[in-house]
Design a protein around this motif. Structure first.
Motif, mmCIF file in Angstrom:
data_model
loop_
_atom_site.group_PDB
_atom_site.id
_atom_site.type_symbol
_atom_site.label_atom_id
_atom_site.label_comp_id
_atom_site.label_asym_id
_atom_site.label_seq_id
_atom_site.Cartn_x
_atom_site.Cartn_y
_atom_site.Cartn_z
ATOM 1 N N THR A 286 -48.601 62.976 -30.773
ATOM 2 C CA THR A 286 -47.279 62.387 -31.015
ATOM 3 C C THR A 286 -46.190 63.448 -31.016
ATOM 4 O O THR A 286 -46.454 64.640 -31.192
ATOM 5 C CB THR A 286 -47.239 61.654 -32.372
ATOM 6 N N LEU A 287 -44.963 62.995 -30.831
ATOM 7 C CA LEU A 287 -43.819 63.898 -30.936
ATOM 8 C C LEU A 287 -43.771 64.508 -32.326
ATOM 9 O O LEU A 287 -43.488 65.702 -32.482
ATOM 10 C CB LEU A 287 -42.531 63.127 -30.641
ATOM 11 N N GLY A 288 -44.068 63.712 -33.353
ATOM 12 C CA GLY A 288 -44.075 64.229 -34.723
ATOM 13 C C GLY A 288 -45.056 65.376 -34.902
ATOM 14 O O GLY A 288 -44.766 66.354 -35.609
ATOM 15 N N ASP A 289 -46.238 65.270 -34.276
ATOM 16 C CA ASP A 289 -47.223 66.357 -34.374
ATOM 17 C C ASP A 289 -46.619 67.676 -33.920
ATOM 18 O O ASP A 289 -46.831 68.729 -34.541
ATOM 19 C CB ASP A 289 -48.445 66.047 -33.495
ATOM 20 N N HIS A 290 -45.871 67.639 -32.830
ATOM 21 C CA HIS A 290 -45.314 68.873 -32.265
ATOM 22 C C HIS A 290 -44.109 69.376 -33.057
ATOM 23 O O HIS A 290 -43.911 70.591 -33.186
ATOM 24 C CB HIS A 290 -44.929 68.643 -30.806
ATOM 25 N N LEU A 291 -43.320 68.453 -33.589
ATOM 26 C CA LEU A 291 -42.158 68.885 -34.372
ATOM 27 C C LEU A 291 -42.584 69.530 -35.678
ATOM 28 O O LEU A 291 -41.945 70.478 -36.152
ATOM 29 C CB LEU A 291 -41.243 67.682 -34.653
ATOM 30 N N TYR A 292 -43.661 69.017 -36.272
ATOM 31 C CA TYR A 292 -44.093 69.517 -37.576
ATOM 32 C C TYR A 292 -45.315 70.414 -37.470
ATOM 33 O O TYR A 292 -45.976 70.701 -38.471
ATOM 34 C CB TYR A 292 -44.345 68.329 -38.522
#
Length: 523
Positions: A286-292
């Motif tokens: 997910t995009l969240g995985d990469h942002l965090y």
């Protein structure tokens, strides 16, 4: 009266016979079928060249294996295999029949993985319906009338009413749909997986195959079709908040949607009360995985973040712009934006989605508020009135996540920073945006690009939905921001200096169009 009815019926029979007699059914590729795997495009070119197609004829795309999708596209798109330039908004899941309704050239591609490039494409030239002689038309008419007299006259007396009969509506009221949540879904929607096949794909739901966990249940990585196809298998818990209604909604919506920036639904399973959905596997999470930085992932560079935002925005714009009515996602967030092997963004999780209004006099849908805290449109929350602009608000929160690399809600910080959107508005009003930008990209963002990105993000989270841009406008704005970024990279080669945003320049980001939203406690 009886004779008139017979004649009228005869005319309809004649019309039917005439249409059947003049229309043809073409099985694409004849006995070869529109086969997968593909042996080559030439066979379909030759096949089309040796057939005559007229208005009213039917093309039969008979896929040999699996569930695939036929898309009618423009001539330019036919050569580039770009499904975004398709003709019309509704897609049909194969194997399927398509009726040729107009004269001219028609172009079709197989919108499934890369089969179009491999030869799954077809161009046919349609001429007008075959001319018929007056005698031929008379023969059809006479046949229809005679046939009706011989066959149906004896029954007219039997079915003649003996007296007035009350309608069902007058006795019982209008009928209601008998469809229930437990009713079976039409088999043509998408592929149905037996539970045994799902268990084989996940080794009986082995925990080592889990790639995602949520309140709905677990997501497993699996293999189907003899182990050659990687898939993501979402198994909903019976007691989960995403229950039977959401399960059915997602199947009915996703099975009709195909777009480069939407996660594709392959099929489902409902054996023994299970609620299982099978999707294309998104290898990059997910995009969240990469942002965090989940699992020690490297931080995304700024240009890649822009590309991901543009892709997700295009997917949402596609949902909002359907010819048969818009679809409101209702749960847009960074963890519902998935990334494939090439880091292409795809919007996912349509369990909460709602069909938008097709009535031009009605601007919203009244509905119970659903979504995720931190992303909920405050206007939707207050009024329980859902519009496409509710998705725009949620996407605006995602834009702030992308810029700041922090969650929409964070409870380990001081009170004014808990809600990312409110904090971003406050910093924007105070001209202190440098405090919230992700340190990993601060030196990568050119000031004009940052100005444009912030302009879009702020406008998306306006308290008033009517003041927010459409997703089409968001796409255009983000594409312009990317253009500004790439232009600055190109100009860097001229003098070796890239004009990136500094603390001082960030304080001068234009606020002229945001004068109404400097108050952070306005909602």
């Amino acid at each position: 009266m009886k004779s008139n009815m017979v004649v009228i019926f005869g005319v309809f029979v004649a019309m039917f016979v005439q249409s059947v007699a003049t229309q043809k059914v073409h099985v694409v590729g004849d006995n070869m079928g529109w086969t997968i795997p593909v042996s080559g495009a030439q066979e379909y070119v030759n096949w089309a060249a040796t057939n005559n197609f007229t208005v009213g004829d039917t093309l039969v795309f008979n896929f040999i294996t699996g569930v695939h999708n036929v898309v009618q596209v423009t001539k330019a798109s036919f050569h580039s295999c770009n499904e975004e330039e398709r003709i019309g908004s509704s897609l049909i899941t194969g194997p399927t029949n398509i009726t040729l309704t107009s004269v001219g050239d028609h172009y079709y591609i197989c919108n499934f993985s890369n089969h179009c490039q491999a030869g799954m494409k077809l161009a046919v030239t349609v001429s007008s319906a075959s001319p018929e002689s007056p005698l031929q038309g008379t023969v059809y008419l006479v046949f229809g009338v005679v046939f009706s007299i011989l066959v149906f006259s004896p029954f007219l007396e039997i079915f003649r009413p003996r007296g007035k009969v009350k309608s069902f509506d007058s006795n019982h009221g209008k009928t209601k749909s008998t469809e229930t949540l437990g009713s079976p879904l039409p088999p043509y929607l998408c592929r149905y997986f037996p539970l045994a096949e799902i268990k084989a794909a996940t080794q009986n739901f082995n925990d080592t195959f889990i790639i995602g966990v949520g309140g709905f249940g677990n997501v497993y990585k699996g293999r189907i079709d003899g182990g050659v196809t990687h898939v993501a298998i979402k198994r909903l818990r019976p007691e989960s908040s995403q229950g039977a209604r959401e399960f059915k909604t997602e199947i009915e919506l996703l099975s009709q949607l195909r777009h480069r920036h939407l996660v594709s639904l392959i099929g489902y399973c409902s054996d023994n009360g299970e609620m299982i959905l099978v999707y294309d596997y998104m290898a990059r999470g997910t995009l969240g995985d990469h942002l965090y930085r989940t699992g020690n992932l490297k931080p995304l560079p700024w240009e890649q973040r822009l590309q991901i935002c543009i892709g997700a925005a295009r997917g949402l714009h596609y949902l909002h712009s359907g010819a048969n009515g818009s679809i409101i996602h209702r749960d847009v967030k960074s963890t519902n934006i998935l990334l494939d092997e090439k880091m292409v963004a795809k919007v996912s999780d349509f369990g909460l989605s709602k069909m938008g209004t097709t009535n031009t006099s009605k601007t919203h849908i009244s509905t119970v508020v659903k979504g995720s805290f931190g992303y909920l449109d405050p206007e939707y929350f207050r009024r329980q009135q859902l519009t496409e602009k509710s998705d725009v608000y949620s996407f605006g929160v995602v834009l702030w996540e992308v810029l700041c690399a922090r969650p929409a809600l964070l409870h380990t910080v001081e009170t004014r920073q808990i809600n990312l959107t409110e904090w971003a508005k406050s910093c924007h009003g105070d001209e202190t945006l440098d405090q919230i930008i992700d340190p990993n990209v601060k030196g990568q963002i050119e000031v004009e690009c940052l100005n444009k990105f912030v302009e879009i993000a702020i406008s998306c989270v306006h308290d008033k939905g009517i003041e927010r841009p459409s997703m089409n406008d968001v796409v255009k704005g983000l594409e312009f921001a990317l253009h500004l970024h790439q232009k600055s990279i190109g100009s860097k080669g001229d003098n070796g200096v890239q004009r990136c945003a500094t603390n001082e320049s960030k304080q001068h980001i234009s606020v002229t169009i945001f004068s109404e939203i400097n108050e952070t406690n306005g909602r």
